[in-house]
Design a protein around this motif. Structure first.
Motif, PDB file in Angstrom:
ATOM      1  N   HIS A  55      50.118  65.370  60.171  1.00 35.63           N
ATOM      2  CA  HIS A  55      49.120  66.438  59.948  1.00 35.63           C
ATOM      3  C   HIS A  55      48.308  66.831  61.183  1.00 35.63           C
ATOM      4  O   HIS A  55      47.699  67.896  61.172  1.00 35.63           O
ATOM      5  CB  HIS A  55      48.163  66.027  58.831  1.00 35.63           C
ATOM      6  N   TRP A  56      48.240  65.987  62.215  1.00 36.38           N
ATOM      7  CA  TRP A  56      47.440  66.343  63.404  1.00 36.38           C
ATOM      8  C   TRP A  56      48.399  66.578  64.579  1.00 36.38           C
ATOM      9  O   TRP A  56      49.343  65.840  64.787  1.00 36.38           O
ATOM     10  CB  TRP A  56      46.419  65.275  63.801  1.00 36.38           C
ATOM     11  N   THR A  57      48.077  67.579  65.378  1.00 37.35           N
ATOM     12  CA  THR A  57      48.917  67.920  66.532  1.00 37.35           C
ATOM     13  C   THR A  57      48.899  66.782  67.570  1.00 37.35           C
ATOM     14  O   THR A  57      47.825  66.269  67.899  1.00 37.35           O
ATOM     15  CB  THR A  57      48.393  69.212  67.194  1.00 37.35           C
ATOM     16  N   GLY A  83      41.595  70.418  60.621  1.00 31.15           N
ATOM     17  CA  GLY A  83      41.748  68.985  60.346  1.00 31.15           C
ATOM     18  C   GLY A  83      40.626  68.167  60.959  1.00 31.15           C
ATOM     19  O   GLY A  83      39.447  68.476  60.806  1.00 31.15           O
ATOM     20  N   LYS A  86      41.502  67.802  66.483  1.00 29.30           N
ATOM     21  CA  LYS A  86      42.183  67.367  67.717  1.00 29.30           C
ATOM     22  C   LYS A  86      42.412  68.520  68.707  1.00 29.30           C
ATOM     23  O   LYS A  86      42.127  68.391  69.901  1.00 29.30           O
ATOM     24  CB  LYS A  86      43.513  66.726  67.311  1.00 29.30           C
ATOM     25  N   ILE A 102      38.138  75.986  61.933  1.00 29.40           N
ATOM     26  CA  ILE A 102      37.695  76.254  60.553  1.00 29.40           C
ATOM     27  C   ILE A 102      38.538  75.369  59.641  1.00 29.40           C
ATOM     28  O   ILE A 102      39.763  75.349  59.748  1.00 29.40           O
ATOM     29  CB  ILE A 102      37.807  77.759  60.180  1.00 29.40           C
ATOM     30  N   GLU A 103      37.845  74.647  58.778  1.00 30.25           N
ATOM     31  CA  GLU A 103      38.533  73.660  57.926  1.00 30.25           C
ATOM     32  C   GLU A 103      37.876  73.663  56.540  1.00 30.25           C
ATOM     33  O   GLU A 103      36.657  73.662  56.430  1.00 30.25           O
ATOM     34  CB  GLU A 103      38.444  72.273  58.593  1.00 30.25           C
ATOM     35  N   GLN A 104      38.735  73.645  55.521  1.00 26.84           N
ATOM     36  CA  GLN A 104      38.216  73.733  54.152  1.00 26.84           C
ATOM     37  C   GLN A 104      37.726  72.394  53.591  1.00 26.84           C
ATOM     38  O   GLN A 104      36.947  72.386  52.646  1.00 26.84           O
ATOM     39  CB  GLN A 104      39.308  74.290  53.241  1.00 26.84           C
ATOM     40  N   ARG A 105      38.183  71.277  54.140  1.00 28.42           N
ATOM     41  CA  ARG A 105      37.771  69.970  53.590  1.00 28.42           C
ATOM     42  C   ARG A 105      36.518  69.487  54.334  1.00 28.42           C
ATOM     43  O   ARG A 105      36.596  69.131  55.522  1.00 28.42           O
ATOM     44  CB  ARG A 105      38.882  68.946  53.754  1.00 28.42           C
ATOM     45  N   LEU A 108      36.694  66.358  56.572  1.00 28.61           N
ATOM     46  CA  LEU A 108      37.401  66.500  57.851  1.00 28.61           C
ATOM     47  C   LEU A 108      36.510  67.202  58.885  1.00 28.61           C
ATOM     48  O   LEU A 108      36.563  66.887  60.080  1.00 28.61           O
ATOM     49  CB  LEU A 108      38.702  67.281  57.668  1.00 28.61           C
ATOM     50  N   GLY A 129      34.901  75.786  55.577  1.00 27.39           N
ATOM     51  CA  GLY A 129      35.130  76.866  54.622  1.00 27.39           C
ATOM     52  C   GLY A 129      36.557  77.345  54.646  1.00 27.39           C
ATOM     53  O   GLY A 129      37.443  76.725  55.242  1.00 27.39           O
ATOM     54  N   ASP A 130      36.747  78.479  53.980  1.00 30.46           N
ATOM     55  CA  ASP A 130      38.080  79.064  53.847  1.00 30.46           C
ATOM     56  C   ASP A 130      38.374  79.922  55.079  1.00 30.46           C
ATOM     57  O   ASP A 130      37.631  80.876  55.370  1.00 30.46           O
ATOM     58  CB  ASP A 130      38.099  79.924  52.577  1.00 30.46           C
ATOM     59  N   ALA A 131      39.452  79.622  55.765  1.00 30.51           N
ATOM     60  CA  ALA A 131      39.802  80.361  56.989  1.00 30.51           C
ATOM     61  C   ALA A 131      39.949  81.860  56.724  1.00 30.51           C
ATOM     62  O   ALA A 131      39.673  82.674  57.610  1.00 30.51           O
ATOM     63  CB  ALA A 131      41.107  79.815  57.561  1.00 30.51           C
ATOM     64  N   TYR A 143      45.373  79.400  66.640  1.00 30.30           N
ATOM     65  CA  TYR A 143      46.311  78.274  66.622  1.00 30.30           C
ATOM     66  C   TYR A 143      46.653  77.903  65.179  1.00 30.30           C
ATOM     67  O   TYR A 143      45.761  77.835  64.315  1.00 30.30           O
ATOM     68  CB  TYR A 143      45.690  77.055  67.317  1.00 30.30           C
ATOM     69  N   TYR A 145      48.991  74.990  63.039  1.00 28.54           N
ATOM     70  CA  TYR A 145      49.961  73.917  62.846  1.00 28.54           C
ATOM     71  C   TYR A 145      50.148  73.797  61.337  1.00 28.54           C
ATOM     72  O   TYR A 145      49.376  73.136  60.660  1.00 28.54           O
ATOM     73  CB  TYR A 145      49.464  72.610  63.474  1.00 28.54           C
ATOM     74  N   PHE A 148      49.305  75.835  55.851  1.00 26.99           N
ATOM     75  CA  PHE A 148      49.393  76.100  54.402  1.00 26.99           C
ATOM     76  C   PHE A 148      50.561  75.367  53.725  1.00 26.99           C
ATOM     77  O   PHE A 148      50.875  75.646  52.574  1.00 26.99           O
ATOM     78  CB  PHE A 148      49.481  77.618  54.174  1.00 26.99           C
TER      79      PHE A 148
END
Ligand SMILES: C[S@@+](CC[C@H](N)C(=O)[O-])C[C@H]1O[C@@H](n2cnc3c(N)ncnc32)[C@H](O)[C@@H]1O
Length: 223
Positions: A55-57, A83, A86, A102-105, A108, A129-131, A143, A145, A148
């Motif tokens: 999940h992480w680059t 995420g 990173k 921007i991250e929804q969780r 994280l 929030g929601d991208a 960017y 990765y 979805f």
């Protein structure tokens, strides 16, 4: 690089060794010297290490992506689905540009902010929030990765079970992604690691392509 360092009961590096390791890693990232993913991941709380490979680059791909996304000091880069941060943290240390994730969780986002603060990555920041609610036209580079794809993975491979993991949710995200991409400004740079989830719409030209870390990295420009 982490070999020989002591781990406390919760799996974190003990204080002195940790401080030395943090500054070694931050300096190496600034200088372009080698940093392994295991050394980088040891900076994360234990619960965020196992998802790293999927999940992480990888560090090397973060560097390559940041170089493509931030050719100028005034470049502004958005990591869509950031995420644990990173790409933004490494990009902030390795270039003079500004990186926003921007991250929804929420958990994280908290981890990403802690990582940026730990490594003094002052030009990295994180929104929760929601991208799709953000205006992507404010950024010179984006960017992706595989942001979805998680609903398509079997349960044990998902980061956690807090989200809508339905196939319909995935399809809706891809539709919203295509709408956003069509509306981007001319000259916007897009870097895709591994996969985007769909083909890019007309109007994007692939400028560069390479293998980086465990997968492919592509640079596209909006014409
Ligand atoms: C594969 S991870 C990539 C993380 C990071 N970009 C990296 O490369 O290390 C994808 C992330 O996108 C996030 N995500 C997926 N859909 C999102 C959305 N609509 N808004 C914000 N974040 C999203 C997920 O929660 C997950 O943390």
């Amino acid at each position: 690089m982490t070999q020989g360092l002591n781990l406390s009961a919760d799996g974190n590096l003990e204080d002195d060794a940790r401080a030395a390791s943090v500054s070694r890693i931050a300096n190496a990232l600034r200088a372009g010297a080698e940093v392994s993913d295991s050394a980088f991941d040891a900076l994360l709380p234990r619960r965020y290490r196992w998802p790293s490979q999927r999940h992480w680059t990888p560090v090397v791909a973060c560097r390559d992506a940041a170089a493509w996304l931030a050719p100028e000091p005034d470049s502004r880069v958005l990591d869509v689905g950031s995420g644990i941060g990173k790409l933004c943290v490494i990009g902030s240390l390795a270039t003079a540009a500004t990186f926003v994730g921007i991250e929804q969780r929420p958990h994280l986002v908290t981890a990403a902010r802690a990582l940026a603060s730990l490594l003094d990555a002052n030009t990295a920041s994180f929104l929760c929030g929601d991208a799709f609610a953000l205006d992507w036209r404010e950024y010179s580079g984006l960017y992706f990765y595989n942001p979805f794809a998680e609903p398509l993975f079997p349960e044990p491979m998902r980061i956690d079970s807090t989200l809508d993991h339905s196939e319909a949710g995935h399809d809706l995200a891809v539709k919203r992604l295509l709408d956003k991409l069509v509306g981007l400004r001319r000259g916007t740079r897009l870097v895709v690691y591994h996969d985007l989830g769909c083909a890019l719409p007309d109007g994007f030209e692939r400028i560069e392509e390479k293998v980086s870390g465990h997968s492919s990295l592509e640079l596209w420009i909006r014409n």
